[in-house]
Design an enzyme around this catalytic site. Structure first.
Site: not given
Ligand code: GLU
Length: 491
Positions: A254-258
């Site tokens: 997800s975006k959280r992982h870049g």
């Protein structure tokens, strides 16, 4: 006879392309190019409500940027078009009608409300989700009554109730699904558009796709597709489901992982070559240890045998590391060319434009080693271009020094530098290294004070190189300013 390889990348225009989508495209491209086959791009735009304007262009643009090309597709045409599913509705309608007449599909008149209630009940009773086959065996009279009613029917598959659907996945090996676990899924929606299942099967057949390489999330759709192939009398392609992509913490990417849209990586100064290299390693490897492979090497060595079954972990730090390696490998000419836009956009507006191409070529070699993304170039080199430096004066006082010593160090250096007829790294070396001893300072202390004076930073490229690029006049001015600011400091 060995069938010619024809693979497809079939994106839905429902979002901007991210790492996962592009990894699928890349594996298809590598597979096609390695085997001398063809890559077809097909736009699966059958979900009208989820369509996002501009995403087809963004997808094709991302593929082009990464250096991929295709033999057939929406922009290049081909003998198997049209390549937008929304332009092929007649074909799907005919197939759906055929399935009905053969007894492999049926009209379903259930209202949304009925389906919602059914679903709520299944949840309450902890039953698996799926259509309860309410309309599967309507009598002629019941059907006529429903036809006269207000509901536009959908067409559902008449899924076999018994037996198994098995296939041999080129990556996962033998796979089997119990038919009873597969519901009577929709083939044609009430808006006249086909579902993914129907459209994908028809098109893979008509476009003579030999291998379907797609993400693992589609594995459970494959038995549905095989049922349709069988019912329609088509020979199915071979399937290869690519391992799932996870973030470093093993949760869904997800975006959280870049994991952002690919275009964002371009904006942040990642090189296309580095992205391709990194994506290729998400689920494939040459030999479990080689990390850096050029596009040419990838094309030469890619094979499905070396695609893993286990989840592939996307790690932004590794991407950054690989990007740094590619940046270091660029020629000065190429590095300058690619950095220009980032400098133009990233340097503060008060810095005079256009920037001097010649000066840029002098500055860039000093930071190339340390650059991990092109977007960092502006920050790393800003002091080369700035008219004024902004820093805290006490940075000029190196460890175990005091204000007076710092002033003295700068003043003496100033005088010596002023007298230099040739201002280059050697002459600076000759006068400044011995000066430290003369002043009773460690070279580290003197150089630290000078570094802050001419760059405004404690960390910068090698001092004498930096000074020689900045030029004598600029260095002297900055040293004068540093002396003034030290003097203004309270003791
Ligand atoms: N349209 C599907 C997607 O966007 C393609 C799945 C497939 O390759 O069959 O992922």
């Amino acid at each position: 006879m060995i069938k010619q390889v024809r693979v497809r990348y079939a994106p839905s225009p429902t979002g901007y392309p991210h790492m996962g989508n592009i990894r699928t495209a890349l594996f298809n491209w590598l597979f096609a190019r390695h085997s001398g086959g063809s890559l077809i791009i097909r736009i699966e735009d059958t979900d009208v409500s989820r369509k996002i304007e501009g995403t087809v262009e963004a997808i094709l643009d991302a593929l082009h940027w990464l250096g991929m090309d295709w033999d057939e597709g929406p922009d290049v045409g081909g003998n198997y078009g049209p390549y937008f599913q929304s332009q092929r509705l007649d074909i799907y309608h005919k197939a759906a009608e055929q399935l009905i007449s053969q007894g492999n599909a049926y009209h379903c008149y259930c209202s949304t409300q009925r389906l919602d209630e059914m679903r709520a009940k299944q949840i309450k009773l902890k039953q698996p989700p799926g259509y309860d086959r309410h309309c599967r065996n309507l009598s002629r009279e019941e059907k006529a009554k429903k036809e006269a009613g207000p509901i536009t029917p959908v067409i559902r598959s008449k899924t076999p109730l018994e037996g198994q659907t098995r296939f041999n996945d080129l990556i996962r090996g033998k796979v089997a699904f119990k038919n009873a676990t597969i519901d009577d899924f929709v083939l044609l929606k009430s808006d006249g558009y086909p579902t993914y299942h129907l459209a994908s099967v028809i098109d893979d057949h008509l476009m003579e796709i030999s291998h379907v390489l797609r993400a693992e999330e589609w594995l459970s759709s494959t038995p549905r597709h095989l049922m349709l192939y069988r019912a329609l009398g088509f020979e199915p392609p071979q399937f290869a489901h690519l391992p799932i992509l996870l973030g470093a913490d093993r949760s869904k990417l997800s975006k959280r992982h870049g994991a952002m849209a690919i275009t964002k990586y371009r904006e942040q100064g990642y090189l296309a070559e580095a992205i391709v290299n990194s994506l290729a390693l998400l689920g494939w490897s040459l030999d479990d240890k080689t990390e850096i492979l050029s596009i040419k090497e990838l094309k030469n060595s890619f094979s499905l045998e070396r695609v893993n079954r286990t989840a592939a972990i996307f790690n932004k730090d590794k991407l950054e590391w690989i990007n740094g390696i590619y940046i270091r490998g660029l020629s000065l000419e190429d590095f300058s060319k690619r950095s220009l836009l980032f400098l133009e956009n990233g340097l503060p507006p008060e810095i005079k434009r256009p920037l001097s191409a010649d000066y840029i070529r002098q500055v860039l070699p000093l930071i190339q080693e340390r650059t991990k993304t092109l977007a960092e170039v502006a920050e790393l080199t800003q002091f080369f271009f700035a008219n004024e430096l902004n820093y805290e004066s006490d940075l000029l006082i190196a460890k175990k020094m005091n204000q007076a010593l710092a002033v003295q160090a700068l003043q003496t250096s100033f005088k010596r530098i002023e007298q230099l007829a040739v201002f280059d790294t050697e002459s600076l070396e000759v006068i400044l290294r011995p000066l430290a001893e003369e002043l009773g300072l460690k070279t580290k202390q003197l150089f630290s004070t000078l570094r802050v004076a001419v760059t405004g930073r404690t960390v910068a490229p090698p001092l004498f190189l930096t000074m020689s690029v900045l030029g004598k006049e600029c260095c002297l001015n900055r040293m004068r300013e540093a002396i003034t600011s030290l003097r203004k400091m309270r003791k």
